[in-house]
Design a protein around this motif. Structure first.
Motif, PDB file in Angstrom:
ATOM      1  N   ALA A   1     -22.130 -77.670  30.364  1.00 46.53           N
ATOM      2  CA  ALA A   1     -22.150 -78.874  31.203  1.00 46.53           C
ATOM      3  C   ALA A   1     -21.822 -80.114  30.377  1.00 46.53           C
ATOM      4  CB  ALA A   1     -23.528 -79.033  31.834  1.00 46.53           C
ATOM      5  N   PRO A   2     -20.961 -80.999  30.873  1.00 48.35           N
ATOM      6  CA  PRO A   2     -20.697 -82.264  30.177  1.00 48.35           C
ATOM      7  C   PRO A   2     -21.954 -83.139  30.174  1.00 48.35           C
ATOM      8  CG  PRO A   2     -19.030 -81.825  31.854  1.00 48.35           C
ATOM      9  CD  PRO A   2     -20.142 -80.852  32.085  1.00 48.35           C
ATOM     10  N   VAL A   3     -22.031 -84.028  29.178  1.00 49.01           N
ATOM     11  CA  VAL A   3     -23.191 -84.915  29.063  1.00 49.01           C
ATOM     12  C   VAL A   3     -23.322 -85.791  30.314  1.00 49.01           C
ATOM     13  CG1 VAL A   3     -24.111 -86.899  27.802  1.00 49.01           C
ATOM     14  CG2 VAL A   3     -23.208 -84.933  26.553  1.00 49.01           C
ATOM     15  N   SER A   4     -22.196 -86.297  30.814  1.00 54.09           N
ATOM     16  CA  SER A   4     -22.238 -87.167  31.997  1.00 54.09           C
ATOM     17  C   SER A   4     -22.820 -86.430  33.199  1.00 54.09           C
ATOM     18  CB  SER A   4     -20.830 -87.678  32.328  1.00 54.09           C
ATOM     19  OG  SER A   4     -19.930 -86.595  32.484  1.00 54.09           O
TER      20      SER A   4
ATOM     21  N   THR B   1     -27.370 -85.673  37.029  1.00 50.96           N
ATOM     22  CA  THR B   1     -28.319 -84.858  37.792  1.00 50.96           C
ATOM     23  C   THR B   1     -29.772 -85.273  37.559  1.00 50.96           C
ATOM     24  OG1 THR B   1     -28.336 -83.206  36.012  1.00 50.96           O
ATOM     25  CG2 THR B   1     -26.794 -82.855  37.833  1.00 50.96           C
ATOM     26  N   SER B   2     -30.048 -85.906  36.424  1.00 51.44           N
ATOM     27  CA  SER B   2     -31.422 -86.293  36.087  1.00 51.44           C
ATOM     28  C   SER B   2     -31.740 -87.736  36.452  1.00 51.44           C
ATOM     29  CB  SER B   2     -31.677 -86.094  34.587  1.00 51.44           C
ATOM     30  OG  SER B   2     -31.381 -84.785  34.192  1.00 51.44           O
ATOM     31  N   LEU B   3     -30.727 -88.587  36.429  1.00 45.04           N
ATOM     32  CA  LEU B   3     -30.948 -90.016  36.621  1.00 45.04           C
ATOM     33  C   LEU B   3     -31.595 -90.363  37.961  1.00 45.04           C
ATOM     34  CD1 LEU B   3     -30.560 -92.627  35.063  1.00 45.04           C
ATOM     35  CD2 LEU B   3     -28.304 -92.873  36.116  1.00 45.04           C
ATOM     36  N   PRO B   4     -31.158 -89.784  39.092  1.00 45.50           N
ATOM     37  CA  PRO B   4     -31.808 -90.139  40.367  1.00 45.50           C
ATOM     38  C   PRO B   4     -33.302 -89.840  40.391  1.00 45.50           C
ATOM     39  CG  PRO B   4     -29.731 -88.998  40.765  1.00 45.50           C
ATOM     40  CD  PRO B   4     -30.014 -88.874  39.301  1.00 45.50           C
ATOM     41  N   TRP B   5     -33.721 -88.746  39.755  1.00 44.09           N
ATOM     42  CA  TRP B   5     -35.148 -88.416  39.724  1.00 44.09           C
ATOM     43  C   TRP B   5     -35.944 -89.480  38.984  1.00 44.09           C
ATOM     44  CZ3 TRP B   5     -37.071 -84.548  42.589  1.00 44.09           C
ATOM     45  CH2 TRP B   5     -36.187 -83.568  43.034  1.00 44.09           C
ATOM     46  N   THR B   6     -35.417 -89.909  37.838  1.00 42.71           N
ATOM     47  CA  THR B   6     -36.131 -90.911  37.040  1.00 42.71           C
ATOM     48  C   THR B   6     -36.143 -92.256  37.738  1.00 42.71           C
ATOM     49  OG1 THR B   6     -35.677 -89.805  34.940  1.00 42.71           O
ATOM     50  CG2 THR B   6     -36.091 -92.165  34.855  1.00 42.71           C
ATOM     51  N   ILE B   7     -35.006 -92.651  38.324  1.00 43.92           N
ATOM     52  CA  ILE B   7     -34.944 -93.949  38.998  1.00 43.92           C
ATOM     53  C   ILE B   7     -35.923 -93.985  40.170  1.00 43.92           C
ATOM     54  CG2 ILE B   7     -33.478 -95.440  40.417  1.00 43.92           C
ATOM     55  CD1 ILE B   7     -31.140 -94.721  38.634  1.00 43.92           C
ATOM     56  N   MET B   8     -35.979 -92.907  40.941  1.00 42.16           N
ATOM     57  CA  MET B   8     -36.880 -92.877  42.086  1.00 42.16           C
ATOM     58  C   MET B   8     -38.344 -92.908  41.654  1.00 42.16           C
ATOM     59  SD  MET B   8     -35.043 -93.065  44.725  1.00 42.16           S
ATOM     60  CE  MET B   8     -36.270 -92.701  45.978  1.00 42.16           C
TER      61      MET B   8
ATOM     62  N   ALA C   1     -24.655 -85.084  21.105  1.00 45.29           N
ATOM     63  CA  ALA C   1     -23.836 -85.649  22.176  1.00 45.29           C
ATOM     64  C   ALA C   1     -24.706 -86.131  23.330  1.00 45.29           C
ATOM     65  CB  ALA C   1     -22.829 -84.609  22.665  1.00 45.29           C
ATOM     66  N   LEU C   2     -25.703 -85.338  23.714  1.00 46.80           N
ATOM     67  CA  LEU C   2     -26.598 -85.728  24.797  1.00 46.80           C
ATOM     68  C   LEU C   2     -27.465 -86.909  24.384  1.00 46.80           C
ATOM     69  CD1 LEU C   2     -27.659 -85.242  27.618  1.00 46.80           C
ATOM     70  CD2 LEU C   2     -29.189 -83.478  26.711  1.00 46.80           C
ATOM     71  N   MET C   3     -27.948 -86.907  23.135  1.00 42.20           N
ATOM     72  CA  MET C   3     -28.737 -88.034  22.652  1.00 42.20           C
ATOM     73  C   MET C   3     -27.940 -89.322  22.696  1.00 42.20           C
ATOM     74  SD  MET C   3     -31.190 -86.863  19.493  1.00 42.20           S
ATOM     75  CE  MET C   3     -30.093 -85.733  18.663  1.00 42.20           C
ATOM     76  N   GLN C   4     -26.697 -89.281  22.221  1.00 44.67           N
ATOM     77  CA  GLN C   4     -25.853 -90.471  22.246  1.00 44.67           C
ATOM     78  C   GLN C   4     -25.628 -90.950  23.669  1.00 44.67           C
ATOM     79  OE1 GLN C   4     -22.459 -89.142  19.623  1.00 44.67           O
ATOM     80  NE2 GLN C   4     -22.683 -91.208  18.831  1.00 44.67           N
ATOM     81  N   GLY C   5     -25.363 -90.020  24.580  1.00 46.84           N
ATOM     82  CA  GLY C   5     -25.142 -90.404  25.966  1.00 46.84           C
ATOM     83  C   GLY C   5     -26.375 -91.042  26.595  1.00 46.84           C
ATOM     84  N   LEU C   6     -27.556 -90.463  26.324  1.00 49.11           N
ATOM     85  CA  LEU C   6     -28.792 -91.010  26.878  1.00 49.11           C
ATOM     86  C   LEU C   6     -29.102 -92.381  26.295  1.00 49.11           C
ATOM     87  CD1 LEU C   6     -30.981 -87.773  26.899  1.00 49.11           C
ATOM     88  CD2 LEU C   6     -30.120 -88.995  28.882  1.00 49.11           C
TER      89      LEU C   6
END
Length: 329
Positions: free
Chosen positions: A93-96, A101-108, A294-299
């Motif tokens: 899976a790409p980092v984006s 997929t995780s961002l909506p859960w955290t924002i809500m 890569a995931l750390m940098q993206g986050l």
């Protein structure tokens, strides 16, 4: 107008500095990320050769054979195109995609809990500060005591009493796994039900800080000349509270709220870990555990943009709320 131009210019430079640091820090750390991943692969019985190394290098979005400046240019181009590389933890899976997929859960969860704690805390703080010395004022230390309790302790206490003992709420997860995720009432209701306990933890832990800060600013503001003048004019207490005292006392809280709202994107790592919640915080912990650079940098990039964006919006609104800010600039 010059006030807003200077603010925009400052945040553009801050964003460039954040992008540069995000590029440099992993490359300045001891050891090579590719070597670390290859060592893990070898420990698991995988075959390591030149082709494997080249594949991992490209997987992390770089090429050791190129000069650092060329790598930096490629990094900026890829970032603005939305290409943040491929996650090793959630390969292929790409980092984006992992972040999306995780961002909506955290924002809500974190977003709504942060807004609720701010609104409730500031409102109570304004009311308590309006009449200092009353019995309500004596309850303030209790809320600040809750703010001093670590997140994970408070989360574990709530899980024990409300989930394990009384069985009112589930202790783990973001929704009922038998349901298919989607925009339907059954799934949304399940997500709200599962998210109530983590949100309650964040609200209780954050409430005391907002309440105490607003209460102290209200007490200080009530002694200002413009409040005394408004009282001498015979204005109603409700109008003085809303239009004079609370409006000026809330300004420092708004600045703090901007930072808190920006960090919503990072999620609450501890809270999400205790409740096994599928948000950004859990993804960040997995990235650190698995050396997923890569995931750390993206986050980190998303967190930085969120913090800068929230502060920019509040800085611009600050100029509208308090015209003196524009005059001083």
């Amino acid at each position: 107008m010059s006030y807003y131009v200077r603010k925009l210019g400052f945040y553009v430079v801050a964003l460039w500095a954040a992008l540069t640091l995000n590029f440099l820090i992993p490359r300045l750390l001891p050891g090579n990320p590719v070597d670390i991943l290859l060592a893990k692969l070898q420990q698991r019985g995988g075959t390591v050769n030149a082709e494997t190394r080249q594949a991992y290098t490209l997987l992390l979005g770089g090429d050791d054979s190129q000069p650092l400046l060329v790598q930096y240019g490629s990094y900026l181009v890829n970032t603005f195109e939305g290409d943040l590389g491929v996650s090793v933890t959630y390969f292929p899976a790409p980092v984006s995609e992992v972040i999306a997929t995780s961002l909506p859960w955290t924002i809500m969860l974190i977003g709504i809990a942060t807004v609720l704690s701010f609104v409730i805390g500031v409102s109570l703080g304004a009311f308590v500060g309006w009449k200092p010395g009353t019995w309500l004022d004596s309850l303030v230390p209790a809320t600040t005591l809750l703010a001093a309790v670590p997140y994970f302790w408070l989360a574990l206490i709530l899980v024990y009493f409300l989930a394990s003992t009384l069985g009112l709420f589930p202790s783990q997860g973001g929704y009922d796994v038998v349901l298919n995720p989607g925009w339907n009432l059954e799934f949304i209701g399940s997500a709200i039900y599962y998210g109530f306990l983590p949100a309650l933890t964040i609200v209780i832990a954050s409430l005391g800080g907002w309440l105490m800060g607003m209460r102290n600013m209200m007490v200080s503001t009530l002694s200002e000349d413009y409040v005394l003048t408004a009282q001498a004019k015979g204005l109603s207490n409700a109008r003085i509270l809303r239009g004079y005292a609370a409006r000026n006392a809330i300004l420092p809280s708004i600045a703090g709220f901007a930072t808190s709202l920006g960090f919503v994107v990072s999620g609450s790592v501890v809270t999400e870990q205790v409740f096994s919640y599928p948000g950004i915080g859990s993804k960040l912990l997995s990235a650190v555990t698995n050396n997923d650079y890569a995931l750390m940098q993206g986050l980190f990039l998303f967190i930085t943009i969120a913090v800068l964006g929230a502060n920019l919006v509040v800085d611009l609104l600050y100029g509208l709320i308090d015209p003196r800010t524009r005059a001083r600039s």
